[in-house]
Design a protein around this motif. Structure first.
Motif, PDB file in Angstrom:
ATOM      1  N   THR A  37       9.162   0.611   3.694  1.00  0.00           N
ATOM      2  CA  THR A  37       8.484  -0.117   2.620  1.00  0.00           C
ATOM      3  C   THR A  37       7.555   0.824   1.868  1.00  0.00           C
ATOM      4  OG1 THR A  37       8.541  -2.108   3.985  1.00  0.00           O
ATOM      5  CG2 THR A  37       7.062  -2.121   2.107  1.00  0.00           C
ATOM      6  N   THR A  92       7.468   2.744  -2.708  1.00  0.00           N
ATOM      7  CA  THR A  92       6.350   2.712  -3.649  1.00  0.00           C
ATOM      8  C   THR A  92       6.738   3.182  -5.052  1.00  0.00           C
ATOM      9  OG1 THR A  92       4.840   3.061  -1.815  1.00  0.00           O
ATOM     10  CG2 THR A  92       3.963   3.446  -4.000  1.00  0.00           C
ATOM     11  N   ILE A 119       8.623   0.262  -6.634  1.00  0.00           N
ATOM     12  CA  ILE A 119       7.786  -0.914  -6.855  1.00  0.00           C
ATOM     13  C   ILE A 119       6.805  -0.670  -7.986  1.00  0.00           C
ATOM     14  CG2 ILE A 119       6.012  -2.381  -5.812  1.00  0.00           C
ATOM     15  CD1 ILE A 119       7.357  -1.946  -3.140  1.00  0.00           C
ATOM     16  N   GLY A 120       6.248   0.504  -8.031  1.00  0.00           N
ATOM     17  CA  GLY A 120       5.277   0.815  -9.066  1.00  0.00           C
ATOM     18  C   GLY A 120       3.889   0.966  -8.470  1.00  0.00           C
ATOM     19  N   LYS A 121       3.060   1.659  -9.213  1.00  0.00           N
ATOM     20  CA  LYS A 121       1.712   1.945  -8.732  1.00  0.00           C
ATOM     21  C   LYS A 121       0.847   0.694  -8.673  1.00  0.00           C
ATOM     22  CE  LYS A 121       2.045   6.415  -8.324  1.00  0.00           C
ATOM     23  NZ  LYS A 121       1.988   7.099  -7.092  1.00  0.00           N
ATOM     24  N   LYS A 122       1.064  -0.263  -9.558  1.00  0.00           N
ATOM     25  CA  LYS A 122       0.188  -1.434  -9.552  1.00  0.00           C
ATOM     26  C   LYS A 122       0.470  -2.358  -8.367  1.00  0.00           C
ATOM     27  CE  LYS A 122       3.024  -3.837 -12.929  1.00  0.00           C
ATOM     28  NZ  LYS A 122       3.033  -4.522 -14.190  1.00  0.00           N
ATOM     29  N   ASN A 123       1.633  -2.247  -7.746  1.00  0.00           N
ATOM     30  CA  ASN A 123       1.931  -3.064  -6.584  1.00  0.00           C
ATOM     31  C   ASN A 123       1.675  -2.316  -5.275  1.00  0.00           C
ATOM     32  OD1 ASN A 123       2.690  -5.301  -8.034  1.00  0.00           O
ATOM     33  ND2 ASN A 123       4.807  -4.593  -8.241  1.00  0.00           N
ATOM     34  N   LEU A 124       0.973  -1.195  -5.331  1.00  0.00           N
ATOM     35  CA  LEU A 124       0.660  -0.418  -4.140  1.00  0.00           C
ATOM     36  C   LEU A 124      -0.173  -1.242  -3.153  1.00  0.00           C
ATOM     37  CD1 LEU A 124       0.866   2.305  -2.745  1.00  0.00           C
ATOM     38  CD2 LEU A 124      -1.230   2.978  -3.909  1.00  0.00           C
ATOM     39  N   LEU A 125      -1.060  -2.081  -3.684  1.00  0.00           N
ATOM     40  CA  LEU A 125      -1.873  -2.935  -2.820  1.00  0.00           C
ATOM     41  C   LEU A 125      -0.986  -3.897  -2.024  1.00  0.00           C
ATOM     42  CD1 LEU A 125      -4.747  -3.660  -2.011  1.00  0.00           C
ATOM     43  CD2 LEU A 125      -4.771  -5.319  -3.873  1.00  0.00           C
ATOM     44  N   PHE A 126       0.069  -4.370  -2.635  1.00  0.00           N
ATOM     45  CA  PHE A 126       1.003  -5.266  -1.959  1.00  0.00           C
ATOM     46  C   PHE A 126       1.708  -4.539  -0.797  1.00  0.00           C
ATOM     47  CE2 PHE A 126       5.345  -7.075  -1.639  1.00  0.00           C
ATOM     48  CZ  PHE A 126       4.983  -8.327  -1.173  1.00  0.00           C
ATOM     49  N   VAL A 127       2.103  -3.280  -1.024  1.00  0.00           N
ATOM     50  CA  VAL A 127       2.763  -2.491   0.020  1.00  0.00           C
ATOM     51  C   VAL A 127       1.809  -2.259   1.185  1.00  0.00           C
ATOM     52  CG1 VAL A 127       3.771  -0.236   0.548  1.00  0.00           C
ATOM     53  CG2 VAL A 127       4.356  -1.394  -1.583  1.00  0.00           C
TER      54      VAL A 127
END
Length: 146
Positions: free
Chosen positions: A23, A27, A30-38
């Motif tokens: 997962t 990254t 998914i993109g940098k803005k969804n890093l918190l989700f990862v």
């Protein structure tokens, strides 16, 4: 839990760690803005893995180490027991010695807890205890903090 159970739990935990790692590798997709989700998914998966997969293994580590030691070293296990003063020590010793697998049973004495006493009183007790009762061959008098 036996060795097979421990092996399965560790394999599942390693599989869970591989899932978290894969997962994390997604990254860039998914993109940098969804890093918190990862990071959140990794934290939740690690919490679940630690609680359900590693905790049972962690609880069994002393038993596994004991089994490995006894099987490889041919060692024996020492068991210490505090028994009531109402127990017949001679009978208990004979019954335990008759059990299969018991190598030796011995009593190391009795422990009597009292109120604190002075060093002078301790010296007098140490000197006179064998005179008072001939069955007492030796004594160790220590004072513990309460």
């Amino acid at each position: 839990m036996d060795v097979l159970g421990v092996t399965v739990m560790l394999a599942l935990f390693i599989l869970l760690l591989a899932f978290i790692f894969s997962t994390g590798l997604m990254t860039p997709i998914i993109g940098k803005k969804n890093l918190l989700f990862v990071v959140f998914i990794g934290f939740i998966a690690g919490t679940v893995g630690g609680a359900f997969l590693i905790s049972p293994v962690y609880d069994e580590i002393p038993e596994i180490a004991r089994g490995v030691y006894i099987s490889t070293e041919g060692g024996t296990e020492n068991v210490t027991a505090d028994v009531s003063t109402a127990t017949d020590i001679m009978k208990l010793t004979e019954e335990l010695a008759a059990q299969e697998g018991v190598v030796d049973v011995h009593s190391e004495g009795i422990v009597i807890r009292t109120d604190r006493f002075s060093e002078n009183r301790k010296r007098i007790i140490e000197e006179k205890v064998s005179i008072i009762d001939s069955n007492i061959t030796s004594g160790k008098f220590t004072q513990t903090a309460q």
